[in-house]
Design an enzyme around this catalytic site. Structure first.
Site, PDB file in Angstrom:
ATOM      1  N   ALA A 186      31.654  36.011  45.009  1.00 21.85           N
ATOM      2  CA  ALA A 186      31.354  37.084  46.018  1.00 21.85           C
ATOM      3  C   ALA A 186      32.198  38.340  44.785  1.00 21.85           C
ATOM      4  O   ALA A 186      33.027  38.148  44.241  1.00 21.85           O
ATOM      5  CB  ALA A 186      32.423  37.053  47.258  1.00 21.85           C
TER       6      ALA A 186
ATOM      7  N   GLY B 270      31.827  32.237  45.729  1.00 24.12           N
ATOM      8  CA  GLY B 270      30.524  32.489  46.224  1.00 24.12           C
ATOM      9  C   GLY B 270      29.148  32.131  45.884  1.00 24.12           C
ATOM     10  O   GLY B 270      28.126  31.757  46.367  1.00 24.12           O
TER      11      GLY B 270
ATOM     12  N   GLU C  59      28.955  28.507  46.226  1.00 23.44           N
ATOM     13  CA  GLU C  59      28.707  28.307  47.673  1.00 23.44           C
ATOM     14  C   GLU C  59      27.062  28.742  48.005  1.00 23.44           C
ATOM     15  O   GLU C  59      26.448  27.947  48.704  1.00 23.44           O
ATOM     16  CB  GLU C  59      29.628  29.145  48.630  1.00 23.44           C
ATOM     17  CG  GLU C  59      31.037  28.887  48.618  1.00 23.44           C
ATOM     18  CD  GLU C  59      31.941  29.563  48.964  1.00 23.44           C
ATOM     19  OE1 GLU C  59      31.939  31.089  48.509  1.00 23.44           O
ATOM     20  OE2 GLU C  59      32.781  29.404  50.015  1.00 23.44           O
TER      21      GLU C  59
ATOM     22  N   GLU D 114      38.972  30.675  44.582  1.00 28.22           N
ATOM     23  CA  GLU D 114      39.389  31.752  45.473  1.00 28.22           C
ATOM     24  C   GLU D 114      41.007  31.635  45.463  1.00 28.22           C
ATOM     25  O   GLU D 114      41.644  32.387  45.341  1.00 28.22           O
ATOM     26  CB  GLU D 114      39.012  31.459  46.831  1.00 28.22           C
ATOM     27  CG  GLU D 114      37.626  31.844  46.977  1.00 28.22           C
ATOM     28  CD  GLU D 114      36.489  30.804  46.511  1.00 28.22           C
ATOM     29  OE1 GLU D 114      36.785  29.860  46.073  1.00 28.22           O
ATOM     30  OE2 GLU D 114      35.189  30.752  46.901  1.00 28.22           O
TER      31      GLU D 114
HETATM   32  C1  HXC Z   1      33.306  41.376  40.667  1.00 30.02           C
HETATM   33  C2  HXC Z   1      33.072  40.355  38.632  1.00 30.02           C
HETATM   34  C3  HXC Z   1      33.296  39.115  39.114  1.00 30.02           C
HETATM   35  C4  HXC Z   1      33.362  39.018  40.676  1.00 30.02           C
HETATM   36  C5  HXC Z   1      33.011  38.914  36.921  1.00 30.02           C
HETATM   37  N1  HXC Z   1      32.973  40.244  37.431  1.00 30.02           N
HETATM   38  N2  HXC Z   1      33.167  38.197  38.357  1.00 30.02           N
HETATM   39  N3  HXC Z   1      33.121  41.468  39.419  1.00 30.02           N
HETATM   40  N4  HXC Z   1      33.361  40.006  41.325  1.00 30.02           N
HETATM   41  N5  HXC Z   1      33.454  37.782  41.174  1.00 30.02           N
HETATM   42  C6  HXC Z   1      32.698  41.317  36.317  1.00 30.02           C
HETATM   43  C7  HXC Z   1      34.060  41.526  35.437  1.00 30.02           C
HETATM   44  O1  HXC Z   1      35.005  42.487  36.168  1.00 30.02           O
HETATM   45  C8  HXC Z   1      33.463  42.238  34.383  1.00 30.02           C
HETATM   46  O2  HXC Z   1      33.312  43.707  34.663  1.00 30.02           O
HETATM   47  C9  HXC Z   1      32.115  41.698  34.201  1.00 30.02           C
HETATM   48  O3  HXC Z   1      31.841  40.967  35.351  1.00 30.02           O
HETATM   49  C10 HXC Z   1      32.088  40.548  33.138  1.00 30.02           C
HETATM   50  O4  HXC Z   1      33.149  39.597  33.238  1.00 30.02           O
HETATM   51  P1  HXC Z   1      34.394  39.132  32.278  1.00 30.02           P
HETATM   52  O5  HXC Z   1      35.322  38.688  33.209  1.00 30.02           O
HETATM   53  O6  HXC Z   1      34.434  40.237  31.424  1.00 30.02           O
HETATM   54  O7  HXC Z   1      33.463  37.993  31.739  1.00 30.02           O
HETATM   55  P2  HXC Z   1      34.307  36.766  30.897  1.00 30.02           P
HETATM   56  O8  HXC Z   1      35.484  36.925  30.195  1.00 30.02           O
HETATM   57  O9  HXC Z   1      33.151  35.973  30.322  1.00 30.02           O
HETATM   58  O10 HXC Z   1      34.582  35.872  32.231  1.00 30.02           O
HETATM   59  C11 HXC Z   1      33.646  34.972  33.121  1.00 30.02           C
HETATM   60  C12 HXC Z   1      34.460  34.481  34.314  1.00 30.02           C
HETATM   61  C13 HXC Z   1      35.410  35.647  34.927  1.00 30.02           C
HETATM   62  C14 HXC Z   1      35.354  33.284  33.764  1.00 30.02           C
HETATM   63  C15 HXC Z   1      33.264  34.198  35.307  1.00 30.02           C
HETATM   64  O11 HXC Z   1      34.753  37.036  35.067  1.00 30.02           O
HETATM   65  C16 HXC Z   1      36.082  35.472  36.393  1.00 30.02           C
HETATM   66  O12 HXC Z   1      36.908  34.542  36.589  1.00 30.02           O
HETATM   67  N6  HXC Z   1      35.171  35.840  37.286  1.00 30.02           N
HETATM   68  C17 HXC Z   1      35.712  35.791  38.689  1.00 30.02           C
HETATM   69  C18 HXC Z   1      35.534  34.490  39.113  1.00 30.02           C
HETATM   70  C19 HXC Z   1      35.785  34.246  40.687  1.00 30.02           C
HETATM   71  O13 HXC Z   1      37.208  34.454  41.080  1.00 30.02           O
HETATM   72  N7  HXC Z   1      34.988  33.965  41.494  1.00 30.02           N
HETATM   73  C20 HXC Z   1      35.408  33.864  42.965  1.00 30.02           C
HETATM   74  C21 HXC Z   1      35.346  35.171  43.763  1.00 30.02           C
HETATM   75  S1  HXC Z   1      35.763  35.014  45.231  1.00 30.02           S
HETATM   76  P3  HXC Z   1      33.732  44.734  33.931  1.00 30.02           P
HETATM   77  O14 HXC Z   1      33.361  46.136  34.755  1.00 30.02           O
HETATM   78  O15 HXC Z   1      35.366  44.644  33.436  1.00 30.02           O
HETATM   79  O16 HXC Z   1      32.977  44.746  32.780  1.00 30.02           O
HETATM   80  C22 HXC Z   1      34.596  34.432  46.126  1.00 30.02           C
HETATM   81  C23 HXC Z   1      34.836  34.043  47.623  1.00 30.02           C
HETATM   82  C24 HXC Z   1      35.663  34.867  48.461  1.00 30.02           C
HETATM   83  O17 HXC Z   1      33.864  34.215  45.617  1.00 30.02           O
HETATM   84  C25 HXC Z   1      35.687  34.473  49.890  1.00 30.02           C
HETATM   85  C26 HXC Z   1      36.907  34.540  50.606  1.00 30.02           C
HETATM   86  C27 HXC Z   1      37.068  36.005  51.310  1.00 30.02           C
END
Ligand code: HXC
Length: 258
Positions: A66, A109, A112, A132
């Site tokens: 998400a 997400g 999911e 998360e």
């Molecule tokens: C918003 C995201 C994102 C996300 C990545 N990006 N994941 N933006 N939401 N979930 C964006 C980054 O901010 C970045 O933007 C660009 O995508 C590239 O990501 P990087 O991190 O630079 O890439 P990399 O180094 O290759 O790492 C990849 C990754 C990492 C390991 C997947 O991006 C990561 O850990 N992402 C978050 C994963 C996560 O926590 N997902 C769960 C979310 S919560 P910029 O602008 O900086 O270039 C969820 C449910 C919540 O899904 C429900 C509860 C309420």
């Protein structure tokens, strides 16, 4: 189909494909993506020319979760009143078979969403996770429920409490994924599966989907009765008559979805 801001769509030979297209955010699922995917899937469900649906992402990310930036300032009252994430039920209510084809990251997400499909296939590059916990929250689109049903309590607890990722091989071994293929074969395989399903009776495939989904929601006794009743009702279809006649006559069936 009209243009969407965050997805690409394509229809060929009875198979509709939805490709998430937010490369700069690794296909993070914001509200626009939710609206686009669910609008497209609902429209494909109602389109007689479509018999199976594929949802996929890019080579690097199916979806990295998400959209954290969209949620960073989200407060309880807003989320509760909007029933945040409930909109995904429009996708899980789709009656045609949905194949989710995952390459790269399927996190939070993203994992999911992949689990909302009926058949999940993965490239060897796929990485599944529910990270998360690292953000101080928990899954909100079904991770604690569908992952647990797919892989059992031990692995679900491990994934959701540590936030670690599972690779494609472990995901297949654990029952999360139906098939693992080389990255370059992911879409071909998804299309082959979809084409195989598209050749069946739409009524029978919808009933299969309904029956298997009931298995997750009821007791064995109720589920067996439900399946039996569906089986009795499928005998009222022309496709049953045609399918069995074709077998006896040693020819291919010509299903008419009636
Ligand atoms: C918003 C995201 C994102 C996300 C990545 N990006 N994941 N933006 N939401 N979930 C964006 C980054 O901010 C970045 O933007 C660009 O995508 C590239 O990501 P990087 O991190 O630079 O890439 P990399 O180094 O290759 O790492 C990849 C990754 C990492 C390991 C997947 O991006 C990561 O850990 N992402 C978050 C994963 C996560 O926590 N997902 C769960 C979310 S919560 P910029 O602008 O900086 O270039 C969820 C449910 C919540 O899904 C429900 C509860 C309420």
């Amino acid at each position: 189909m009209s243009d969407f801001a965050t997805i690409l769509t394509n229809t060929a030979d009875g198979v509709a494909t939805i490709t998430i297209d937010r490369p700069k955010a690794l296909n993070a699922l914001n509200l626009q993506v939710l609206t686009d995917i669910t609008d497209a899937a609902t429209a494909f469900d109602a389109d007689d020319a479509v018999r199976a649906i594929i949802i996929t992402g890019s080579e690097k990310a199916f979806a990295a979760g998400a959209d954290i930036k969209e949620m960073a300032d989200l407060d309880f009252a807003t989320a509760y009143r909007a029933d945040w994430f409930a909109g995904w039920e429009r996708l899980t209510n789709v009656r045609k078979p949905v194949i989710t084809a995952v390459g790269g990251y399927a996190l939070g997400g993203g994992c999911e969403l992949a689990m909302m499909g009926d058949i999940l296939i993965a490239a060897t590059t796929a990485k599944f996770g529910q990270p998360e916990i690292n953000l101080g929250v928990l899954p909100g689109m079904g991770g604690s429920q569908r992952l647990t049903r797919a892989v059992g309590k031990a692995k679900a607890m491990d994934m959701c409490l540590t936030g670690r990722m599972m690779d494609a091989e472990e995901a297949e071994r654990s029952g999360l994924v139906a098939r693992v293929v080389a990255p370059e074969d992911l879409l071909t395989t998804a299309n082959e599966i979809a084409a195989t399903i598209a050749a069946k009776s739409l009524i029978a495939s919808a009933m299969v989907k309904e029956a298997i989904n009931v298995a997750f929601e009821t007791t064995l006794e109720q589920g067996l009765r439900y399946e039996r009743r569906l089986f009795h009702s499928v005998l009222a279809t022309n496709d049953q008559t045609e399918g069995m006649a074709a077998f006896v006559e040693k020819r291919e069936p010509n299903f008419t979805d009636s």
